[in-house]
Design a protein around this motif. Structure first.
Motif, PDB file in Angstrom:
ATOM      1  N   ASP A  34       0.745  -1.361  -0.085  1.00  0.00           N
ATOM      2  CA  ASP A  34      -0.060  -0.032   0.043  1.00  0.00           C
ATOM      3  C   ASP A  34       0.919   1.004   0.045  1.00  0.00           C
ATOM      4  O   ASP A  34       0.457   2.181  -0.792  1.00  0.00           O
ATOM      5  CB  ASP A  34      -1.145   0.057   1.335  1.00  0.00           C
ATOM      6  N   THR A  35       2.109   1.272   0.716  1.00  0.00           N
ATOM      7  CA  THR A  35       2.930   2.516   0.775  1.00  0.00           C
ATOM      8  C   THR A  35       4.056   2.296  -0.238  1.00  0.00           C
ATOM      9  O   THR A  35       5.076   1.350  -0.068  1.00  0.00           O
ATOM     10  CB  THR A  35       3.407   2.445   2.061  1.00  0.00           C
ATOM     11  N   LYS A  36       3.997   3.024  -1.276  1.00  0.00           N
ATOM     12  CA  LYS A  36       4.960   2.855  -2.460  1.00  0.00           C
ATOM     13  C   LYS A  36       6.005   4.155  -2.261  1.00  0.00           C
ATOM     14  O   LYS A  36       6.881   3.941  -2.759  1.00  0.00           O
ATOM     15  CB  LYS A  36       4.265   2.846  -3.808  1.00  0.00           C
ATOM     16  N   TRP A  37       5.664   4.986  -1.443  1.00  0.00           N
ATOM     17  CA  TRP A  37       6.689   6.157  -1.376  1.00  0.00           C
ATOM     18  C   TRP A  37       8.154   5.679  -0.749  1.00  0.00           C
ATOM     19  O   TRP A  37       9.100   6.478  -1.451  1.00  0.00           O
ATOM     20  CB  TRP A  37       6.037   7.339  -0.387  1.00  0.00           C
ATOM     21  N   PRO A  38       8.312   4.879  -0.006  1.00  0.00           N
ATOM     22  CA  PRO A  38       9.717   4.419   0.226  1.00  0.00           C
ATOM     23  C   PRO A  38      10.413   3.724  -1.002  1.00  0.00           C
ATOM     24  O   PRO A  38      11.644   4.249  -0.976  1.00  0.00           O
ATOM     25  CB  PRO A  38       9.502   3.494   1.621  1.00  0.00           C
ATOM     26  N   GLY A  39       9.767   3.009  -1.846  1.00  0.00           N
ATOM     27  CA  GLY A  39      10.548   2.567  -2.866  1.00  0.00           C
ATOM     28  C   GLY A  39      10.964   3.499  -3.582  1.00  0.00           C
ATOM     29  O   GLY A  39      11.752   3.661  -4.597  1.00  0.00           O
ATOM     30  N   VAL A  40       9.646   4.607  -4.133  1.00  0.00           N
ATOM     31  CA  VAL A  40      10.056   5.508  -4.790  1.00  0.00           C
ATOM     32  C   VAL A  40      11.167   6.498  -4.507  1.00  0.00           C
ATOM     33  O   VAL A  40      11.901   7.094  -5.271  1.00  0.00           O
ATOM     34  CB  VAL A  40       8.575   6.368  -5.049  1.00  0.00           C
ATOM     35  N   ALA A  41      11.228   6.727  -2.933  1.00  0.00           N
ATOM     36  CA  ALA A  41      12.219   7.685  -2.645  1.00  0.00           C
ATOM     37  C   ALA A  41      13.523   7.128  -2.738  1.00  0.00           C
ATOM     38  O   ALA A  41      14.567   7.884  -3.061  1.00  0.00           O
ATOM     39  CB  ALA A  41      11.732   7.928  -1.131  1.00  0.00           C
ATOM     40  N   LEU A  42      13.678   5.680  -2.699  1.00  0.00           N
ATOM     41  CA  LEU A  42      15.228   5.111  -2.971  1.00  0.00           C
ATOM     42  C   LEU A  42      15.516   5.102  -4.314  1.00  0.00           C
ATOM     43  O   LEU A  42      16.385   5.427  -4.624  1.00  0.00           O
ATOM     44  CB  LEU A  42      14.869   3.591  -2.307  1.00  0.00           C
ATOM     45  N   PHE A  43      14.519   4.960  -5.269  1.00  0.00           N
ATOM     46  CA  PHE A  43      14.972   5.248  -6.807  1.00  0.00           C
ATOM     47  C   PHE A  43      15.189   6.417  -6.905  1.00  0.00           C
ATOM     48  O   PHE A  43      16.388   6.768  -7.684  1.00  0.00           O
ATOM     49  CB  PHE A  43      13.708   4.442  -7.521  1.00  0.00           C
ATOM     50  N   LEU A  44      14.524   7.511  -6.401  1.00  0.00           N
ATOM     51  CA  LEU A  44      14.877   8.887  -6.773  1.00  0.00           C
ATOM     52  C   LEU A  44      16.131   9.360  -6.101  1.00  0.00           C
ATOM     53  O   LEU A  44      16.844  10.211  -6.687  1.00  0.00           O
ATOM     54  CB  LEU A  44      13.684   9.953  -6.137  1.00  0.00           C
ATOM     55  N   GLN A  45      16.628   8.850  -4.762  1.00  0.00           N
ATOM     56  CA  GLN A  45      17.688   9.111  -4.313  1.00  0.00           C
ATOM     57  C   GLN A  45      18.939   8.716  -5.140  1.00  0.00           C
ATOM     58  O   GLN A  45      19.832   9.499  -5.645  1.00  0.00           O
ATOM     59  CB  GLN A  45      17.878   8.305  -2.958  1.00  0.00           C
ATOM     60  N   ASN A  46      18.710   7.404  -5.717  1.00  0.00           N
ATOM     61  CA  ASN A  46      19.881   6.939  -6.492  1.00  0.00           C
ATOM     62  C   ASN A  46      19.935   7.770  -7.834  1.00  0.00           C
ATOM     63  O   ASN A  46      21.074   8.066  -8.384  1.00  0.00           O
ATOM     64  CB  ASN A  46      19.773   5.734  -6.536  1.00  0.00           C
ATOM     65  N   ALA A  47      18.620   7.607  -8.500  1.00  0.00           N
ATOM     66  CA  ALA A  47      18.669   8.726  -9.793  1.00  0.00           C
ATOM     67  C   ALA A  47      19.240   9.918  -9.740  1.00  0.00           C
ATOM     68  O   ALA A  47      20.013  10.336 -10.786  1.00  0.00           O
ATOM     69  CB  ALA A  47      17.270   8.531 -10.411  1.00  0.00           C
ATOM     70  N   LEU A  48      19.017  10.775  -8.559  1.00  0.00           N
ATOM     71  CA  LEU A  48      19.438  11.966  -8.401  1.00  0.00           C
ATOM     72  C   LEU A  48      20.844  12.113  -7.989  1.00  0.00           C
ATOM     73  O   LEU A  48      21.450  12.887  -8.681  1.00  0.00           O
ATOM     74  CB  LEU A  48      18.589  12.727  -7.361  1.00  0.00           C
ATOM     75  N   ILE A  49      21.396  11.079  -7.385  1.00  0.00           N
ATOM     76  CA  ILE A  49      22.832  11.120  -7.051  1.00  0.00           C
ATOM     77  C   ILE A  49      23.543  10.724  -8.546  1.00  0.00           C
ATOM     78  O   ILE A  49      24.644  11.413  -8.803  1.00  0.00           O
ATOM     79  CB  ILE A  49      23.193  10.043  -6.091  1.00  0.00           C
TER      80      ILE A  49
END
Length: 157
Positions: A125-140
């Motif tokens: 139900d909570t997808k934000w932690p996975g999206v945040a992890l992907f965003l973190q690595n993509a932005l880095i």
């Protein structure tokens, strides 16, 4: 009277953004620093809001992404071209191999975070932690590319 006649007397100020090589270096540094900060901020936000959803092992993707950024940007462009690197056992070829390995580590961290997103959070139900992890690595990873190739010359050369 045509549209060209109406716009003839409009004088726009010169664009400061593309002026000079030294400002381009500063802008590339500022933008890559902001992207790096935004990447870590998203995962810190997700870990604090959704406590228990972001496991400790998931943070290794960001750690390896940060390690990749350090490896890639520790080599100067002159070392990669072979202009300033004269010593060592491998020379410019060794610096190119290290650059390649740095990018491989960064891209692997993006792929691993994408894998965690789809394997661990796609059916929850909570997808934000996975999206945040992907965003973190993509932005880095994007910050690493901008800092490496967005500069006109080496900052300390």
């Amino acid at each position: 009277m045509s549209i060209g006649d109406c716009l003839e007397n409009i004088n726009l100020p010169p664009c400061v953004w593309f002026e000079g090589g030294d400002k381009r270096n500063a802008y590339a540094s500022i933008l890559s620093g902001f992207l790096f900060f935004a990447g870590w901020w998203t995962i810190i936000d997700a870990a604090s809001v959704y406590q228990g959803k972001v496991e400790a092992g998931y943070h290794m993707c960001g750690v390896f992404g940060t390690l990749s950024l350090i490896i890639v940007n520790s080599l100067s462009n002159a070392q990669i071209r072979g202009d300033a690197y004269e010593g060592g056992c491998l020379g410019p070829r060794g610096s190119r191999v290290v650059l390649f390995l740095g990018f491989v580590i960064g891209f692997a961290s993006v792929i691993a975070s994408c894998w965690v997103l789809f394997a661990g959070f796609a059916d929850s139900d909570t997808k934000w932690p996975g999206v945040a992890l992907f965003l973190q690595n993509a932005l880095i990873f994007i910050a690493s590319i901008i800092y490496k190739f967005g500069r006109t010359e080496d900052l300390w050369a």
